[in-house]
Design a protein around this motif. Structure first.
Motif, short mmCIF file in Angstrom:
data_model
loop_
_atom_site.label_atom_id
_atom_site.label_comp_id
_atom_site.label_asym_id
_atom_site.label_seq_id
_atom_site.Cartn_x
_atom_site.Cartn_y
_atom_site.Cartn_z
N HIS A 1 71.49 117.52 33.62
CA HIS A 1 71.28 117.07 32.24
C HIS A 1 71.59 115.58 32.12
CE1 HIS A 1 70.24 120.87 30.47
NE2 HIS A 1 71.41 121.43 30.71
N VAL A 2 72.70 115.16 32.72
CA VAL A 2 73.08 113.74 32.66
C VAL A 2 72.00 112.89 33.33
CG1 VAL A 2 74.75 112.01 33.46
CG2 VAL A 2 75.55 114.19 32.49
N ARG A 3 71.53 113.32 34.48
CA ARG A 3 70.48 112.59 35.19
C ARG A 3 69.22 112.45 34.33
NH1 ARG A 3 71.72 113.99 39.83
NH2 ARG A 3 71.14 116.17 39.65
N SER A 4 68.86 113.53 33.66
CA SER A 4 67.69 113.51 32.78
C SER A 4 67.90 112.56 31.60
CB SER A 4 67.40 114.93 32.28
OG SER A 4 66.29 114.93 31.43
N ILE A 5 69.08 112.57 31.03
CA ILE A 5 69.41 111.67 29.92
C ILE A 5 69.30 110.22 30.37
CG2 ILE A 5 71.31 110.84 28.45
CD1 ILE A 5 72.22 113.86 28.39
N LEU A 6 69.85 109.92 31.54
CA LEU A 6 69.78 108.54 32.05
C LEU A 6 68.34 108.10 32.23
CD1 LEU A 6 72.66 108.53 34.72
CD2 LEU A 6 72.75 107.77 32.34
N GLN A 7 67.52 108.99 32.77
CA GLN A 7 66.12 108.66 32.98
C GLN A 7 65.39 108.46 31.66
OE1 GLN A 7 63.91 111.66 35.07
NE2 GLN A 7 62.09 110.42 35.22
N LYS A 8 65.56 109.36 30.73
CA LYS A 8 64.83 109.29 29.46
C LYS A 8 65.25 108.11 28.60
CE LYS A 8 63.71 114.20 29.06
NZ LYS A 8 63.91 115.44 28.26
N THR A 9 66.50 107.71 28.71
CA THR A 9 67.00 106.60 27.89
C THR A 9 66.93 105.26 28.60
OG1 THR A 9 69.30 106.91 28.61
CG2 THR A 9 68.58 108.12 26.61
N GLY A 10 66.57 105.29 29.89
CA GLY A 10 66.52 104.05 30.65
C GLY A 10 67.90 103.47 30.92
N SER A 11 68.90 104.32 30.92
CA SER A 11 70.28 103.89 31.14
C SER A 11 70.61 103.91 32.63
CB SER A 11 71.26 104.81 30.40
OG SER A 11 70.99 104.80 29.02
N ALA A 12 71.37 102.91 33.08
CA ALA A 12 71.75 102.84 34.48
C ALA A 12 72.96 103.71 34.79
CB ALA A 12 72.07 101.39 34.86
N ASN A 13 73.75 104.05 33.77
CA ASN A 13 74.95 104.84 33.99
C ASN A 13 75.37 105.55 32.70
OD1 ASN A 13 76.51 102.93 32.42
ND2 ASN A 13 76.41 101.59 34.21
N ARG A 14 76.42 106.33 32.79
CA ARG A 14 76.89 107.13 31.66
C ARG A 14 77.32 106.26 30.48
NH1 ARG A 14 78.37 112.14 34.41
NH2 ARG A 14 79.83 112.76 32.79
N THR A 15 77.97 105.15 30.79
CA THR A 15 78.43 104.26 29.72
C THR A 15 77.25 103.70 28.94
OG1 THR A 15 80.38 103.69 31.02
CG2 THR A 15 79.78 102.20 29.21
N GLU A 16 76.20 103.27 29.65
CA GLU A 16 75.00 102.78 28.97
C GLU A 16 74.37 103.87 28.11
OE1 GLU A 16 72.00 100.84 31.30
OE2 GLU A 16 73.42 99.37 32.09
N ALA A 17 74.38 105.09 28.59
CA ALA A 17 73.82 106.20 27.81
C ALA A 17 74.63 106.42 26.54
CB ALA A 17 73.77 107.47 28.65
N ALA B 1 76.43 113.87 23.47
CA ALA B 1 77.61 113.81 22.60
C ALA B 1 78.89 113.91 23.42
CB ALA B 1 77.56 114.93 21.57
N LEU B 2 78.86 114.73 24.45
CA LEU B 2 80.04 114.87 25.31
C LEU B 2 80.22 113.66 26.20
CD1 LEU B 2 79.60 118.67 26.08
CD2 LEU B 2 81.26 117.61 24.54
N LEU B 3 79.12 113.01 26.58
CA LEU B 3 79.21 111.75 27.33
C LEU B 3 79.89 110.69 26.48
CD1 LEU B 3 75.77 111.25 29.14
CD2 LEU B 3 77.98 111.72 30.17
N VAL B 4 79.52 110.64 25.21
CA VAL B 4 80.13 109.67 24.29
C VAL B 4 81.64 109.88 24.23
CG1 VAL B 4 80.26 108.97 21.86
CG2 VAL B 4 78.04 109.28 22.94
N GLU B 5 82.07 111.12 24.33
CA GLU B 5 83.50 111.43 24.33
C GLU B 5 84.17 111.07 25.65
OE1 GLU B 5 84.06 115.55 23.38
OE2 GLU B 5 83.10 115.35 21.43
N GLY B 6 83.37 110.70 26.65
CA GLY B 6 83.92 110.31 27.95
C GLY B 6 84.14 111.47 28.91
#
Length: 114
Positions: A78-94, A53-58
């Motif tokens: 936490h961000v690294r784990s989110i990227l891995q679990k969602t298959g996102s390459a970066n914060r914006t993709e997440a 949610a905080l990533l979405v806020e930028g």
């Protein structure tokens, strides 16, 4: 004479031995809450949903750390784990992932972090 109940360490050792031997009697770890765990997108933990949610806020790792009262390194983990679990390459993709899938409707924004 009564045998004393096993200590936590003894119980952990017994479970590990049972798992290694393939015994079906090994107990699954128990949850501290009753009932089934709520479904979360891609296995994200409640804390990871807060971070998302905080990533979405930028927010940066430092900003996330400040809001959640955690270290920058913990926020980065936490961000690294989110990227891995969602298959996102970066914060914006997440962030896009979260918005497209409605991941935050059931997550942190409803708990007042947004």
């Amino acid at each position: 004479a009564h045998a004393s109940p096993p200590t936590r360490a003894e119980e952990t050792t017994r479970r590990r031995a049972s798992v290694k031997s393939g015994s079906s009697s090994a107990r699954e770890p128990t949850s501290r809450t009753a009932g089934p765990a709520p479904a979360r997108p891609d296995g994200l933990s409640p804390r990871e949903l807060e971070v998302l949610a905080l990533l979405v806020e930028g927010r940066t790792n430092g900003g996330i750390a400040e809001v959640l009262f955690i270290s920058r390194n913990t926020a980065a983990n936490h961000v690294r784990s989110i990227l891995q679990k969602t298959g996102s390459a970066n914060r914006t993709e997440a962030a896009v992932y979260a918005l497209e899938r409605g991941a935050l409707e059931r997550g942190a924004l409803n708990r007042g972090l947004g």
